[in-house]
Design a protein around this motif. Structure first.
Motif, PDB file in Angstrom:
ATOM      1  N   UNK A 196       2.397   5.049   0.674  1.00  0.00           N
ATOM      2  CA  UNK A 196       2.323   5.994   1.684  1.00  0.00           C
ATOM      3  C   UNK A 196       1.760   7.141   1.056  1.00  0.00           C
ATOM      4  N   UNK A 241       0.958  -1.133   0.079  1.00  0.00           N
ATOM      5  CA  UNK A 241       0.103  -0.114  -0.149  1.00  0.00           C
ATOM      6  C   UNK A 241       0.947   1.269   0.055  1.00  0.00           C
ATOM      7  N   UNK A 263      15.926   2.663   3.122  1.00  0.00           N
ATOM      8  CA  UNK A 263      15.024   3.576   4.006  1.00  0.00           C
ATOM      9  C   UNK A 263      14.299   4.297   3.205  1.00  0.00           C
ATOM     10  N   UNK A 264      14.695   4.934   2.075  1.00  0.00           N
ATOM     11  CA  UNK A 264      14.080   5.999   1.299  1.00  0.00           C
ATOM     12  C   UNK A 264      13.025   5.156   0.392  1.00  0.00           C
ATOM     13  N   UNK A 265      13.276   4.098  -0.109  1.00  0.00           N
ATOM     14  CA  UNK A 265      12.394   3.217  -0.929  1.00  0.00           C
ATOM     15  C   UNK A 265      11.284   2.888   0.127  1.00  0.00           C
ATOM     16  N   UNK A 266      11.627   2.219   1.142  1.00  0.00           N
ATOM     17  CA  UNK A 266      10.587   1.955   2.138  1.00  0.00           C
ATOM     18  C   UNK A 266       9.965   3.128   2.477  1.00  0.00           C
ATOM     19  N   UNK A 267      10.151   4.418   2.489  1.00  0.00           N
ATOM     20  CA  UNK A 267       9.132   5.539   2.978  1.00  0.00           C
ATOM     21  C   UNK A 267       8.055   5.649   1.864  1.00  0.00           C
ATOM     22  N   UNK A 268       8.218   4.986   0.615  1.00  0.00           N
ATOM     23  CA  UNK A 268       7.337   5.375  -0.419  1.00  0.00           C
ATOM     24  C   UNK A 268       6.103   4.464   0.031  1.00  0.00           C
ATOM     25  N   UNK A 269       6.094   3.427   0.982  1.00  0.00           N
ATOM     26  CA  UNK A 269       4.996   2.475   1.300  1.00  0.00           C
ATOM     27  C   UNK A 269       4.534   2.898   2.649  1.00  0.00           C
ATOM     28  N   UNK A 270       3.150   2.409   2.660  1.00  0.00           N
ATOM     29  CA  UNK A 270       2.672   2.699   4.012  1.00  0.00           C
ATOM     30  C   UNK A 270       2.905   1.945   5.085  1.00  0.00           C
TER      31      UNK A 270
END
Lengths: 264, 346
Positions: free
Chosen positions: A20, A18, B131-138
């Motif tokens: 952000x 999903x 970390x940056x790529x992870x921050x694109x996901x909820x």
């Protein structure tokens, strides 16, 4: 940012990807782009050190002859240095960074994440503005220490001119970065910056440039940005011609960038 | 062709237990039973040349699908069409029932991508990139756990520029799966990796499959396809030339076939050898084939039981030839692959 690392114990299949929220994705990209510039020595040299050195050089020495009329030299020079700072970040720095990201597949990869191409573009633009904010603080502080007295009534107009100039030169950066080889962009972006500084009307007003350069610089985006910035911060008003020239270049370059940019 | 495993997974959880987000509720064709990826008649041209020429393939949820082919076969172009990075010149591509280009916004959070060239920004530290790529996901994966199992922790503070090829690959894989994708495209995931890294990557791929994801990987490594894939599509010249599970591809009508390989003096009479082996294995006349791919190196294929082995060594003894090496093995995927795509270099 701790929320992004929160762990859940559910298997992936039941909590499929999903995205952000859009604002958080763009904000993350803005921070990433800004840090990339501020951490890179060469980029710092072009965006911070170069404008400050030009400011000091033009005000503390008389290497370059500028007719400032009856105005204080620092008041006359600082708007041009701010215009130069805008070009160095929006154009030179951005063109080089984007060209290498394109060559290394970074643009393609980010386009497959929820960020997408639109978010990537928004993050880049906001990143440019963030670096410019740092530049304004540093250059402004040095200029004020040297006795700069900007026209208070023109600051809002200067911000508007800066935003238009940023749009114009970011579009030029993306046009080069999206069509040429990374090494070519590296050379060209630095060369163009030097040419615009010397004869593009950024620091020295077009009418003080020799011969045909005067007419050329008047209709270059650099000359228009320099004149508009000087008009705003010297309190003499933003010349309509400069604004029109800058707006026309912005429209043309944005169209060309959208039309010719290749992601790979 | 094996039937697809239901995307709801082995635990029988109904697909409706997924988050009932408006976008997802409206877009569930991929989780409603069809294959996770369906490519039909895909055509992609560069400069007038068909790089992909009418390619069909499917990939199911809860399965690993390998796209196997020599360099230049059209593997990367095919997955890039599936990732929405390229628009097809012909045919249709559906991922989770959606168009990768037109429905990109809906698909991006649900699809993980590992590009062949990595796509990692070179100036940033490895940990920052992840970390940056992870921050694109909820709800991304736990970065600590993911970083540990792929060994990214060990080089998290190193800039991407200074990583080895294998380290970059592991970072790119971590970035591809950090968003808990339902479909994962991995373009040559273990290229340039040492055996330990490959093992870690393969473990993760199996786990993704067990969690119900559709994993599509391109490779030209036979053992990778053979060990990992539930289904293999062999691609050459822009088309799929064979599809099936590994056992199916290892020729279903000759399951008992084995391969005898031996090294000896070059130029042995292979026709005579085939006759001798045929005589030793009555009931399967003409079942033997013998080749000499390189001078002095022989491959003999047929119903190779103990008698055939004895017949081979007797035949060699009659000619006073000593085999310097003799092995008995099953036909491998590599044999099938080379039979299908030819042995000439390209």
């Amino acid at each position: 940012m701790t929320s992004t690392t929160s762990s859940t114990t559910m298997p992936a299949a039941r909590t499929p990807g999903t995205a952000a929220p859009a604002w958080r994705r763009v904000l993350a990209q803005t921070g990433f782009e800004t840090r990339a510039v501020l951490r890179n020595g060469e980029q710092l040299l072009v965006t911070i050190v170069l404008p400050v050195m030009v400011l000091l050089g033009l005000t503390r020495t008389s290497v370059v002859e500028i007719d400032t009329g009856d105005l204080a030299r620092i008041d006359f020079v600082t708007p041009g240095v701010l215009a130069l700072a805008c070009v160095s970040t929006a154009f030179t720095s951005q063109a080089i960074a984007t060209a290498f990201d394109r060559r290394n597949g970074v643009l393609r990869l980010l386009a497959t994440t929820p960020l997408g191409r639109g978010g990537l573009l928004a993050g880049k633009l906001l990143g440019v503005l963030a670096v410019e904010a740092v530049q304004i603080v540093v250059i402004g502080a040095v200029a004020l220490a040297l006795g700069w007295q900007p026209a208070a009534g023109g600051i809002l107009a200067a911000v508007g001119v800066g935003l238009l100039g940023t749009a114009c030169f970011t579009a030029l950066a993306l046009l080069l970065a999206g069509t040429l080889r990374a090494e070519g962009v590296l050379a060209l972006a630095n060369l163009v910056l030097v040419l615009l500084v010397v004869g593009g009307g950024l620091l020295v007003p077009p009418e003080q440039l020799p011969g045909p350069l005067e007419h050329l610089a008047t209709f270059l985006p650099s000359g228009a940005l320099g004149e508009a910035m000087r008009g705003a911060l010297l309190g003499t008003g933003v010349p309509a011609l400069a604004l029109a020239v800058l707006a026309a270049w912005t429209a043309l370059l944005a169209w060309a960038a959208a039309r010719f940019f290749r992601w790979q | 062709m094996p039937t697809s495993i239901a995307p709801s997974g082995a635990d029988g959880a109904p697909a409706s237990s997924r988050p009932s987000e408006a976008a997802r509720a409206a877009e569930t064709p991929g989780s409603a039973g069809g294959p996770a990826v369906r490519v039909q008649g895909l055509v992609k041209r560069y400069g007038g040349r068909d790089v992909v020429a009418g390619l069909d393939l499917v990939a199911d949820a809860g399965a690993v699908t390998a796209v196997l082919g020599p360099n230049g076969a059209g593997k990367t172009t095919t997955v890039e069409c599936c990732e929405g990075l390229r628009s097809p010149d012909g045919g249709t591509v559906r991922v989770l029932g959606l168009d990768p280009v037109a429905d990109a916004r809906v698909l991006r959070p649900r699809v993980g991508v590992m590009l062949q060239d990595g796509g990692m920004p070179t100036g940033a530290r490895a940990g920052e990139v992840l970390h940056h790529v992870a921050s694109m996901y909820a709800a991304p994966r736990d970065l600590g756990e993911l970083g540990e199992r792929l060994g990214v922790d060990a080089f998290a503070r190193t800039t991407v520029r200074r990583l080895s090829g294998g380290q970059r690959q592991r970072l790119a894989l971590a970035a591809a799966v950090v968003g808990r994708p339902e479909v994962v495209f991995l373009d040559e995931p273990s290229a340039g990796m040492d055996p330990q890294s490959r093992h870690a990557v393969w473990e993760l791929v199996r786990e993704l499959r067990d969690e119900g994801a559709a994993v599509v990987l391109t490779t030209h490594l036979m053992d990778e396809a053979e060990d990992l894939a539930d289904r293999v599509h062999v691609v050459d010249h822009g088309r799929v030339i064979a599809s099936g599970s590994v056992p199916e591809l290892l020729s279903p009508d000759a399951q008992d076939d084995r391969t005898l390989r031996f090294d000896a003096v070059p130029g042995l009479d292979l026709a005579d050898l085939a006759v001798a082996l045929d005589a030793a294995t009555p009931g399967a006349p003409g079942a033997w084939g013998a080749t000499e791919p390189q001078p002095g190196s022989y491959v003999v294929t047929g119903p190779a039981g103990p008698r055939a082995l004895a017949a081979l060594t007797a035949w060699l003894a009659d000619r006073d030839v000593l085999a310097s090496r003799l092995t008995v093995g099953r036909r491998t995927l590599e044999d099938v692959f080379l039979d299908l795509t030819g042995r000439h270099l390209r």
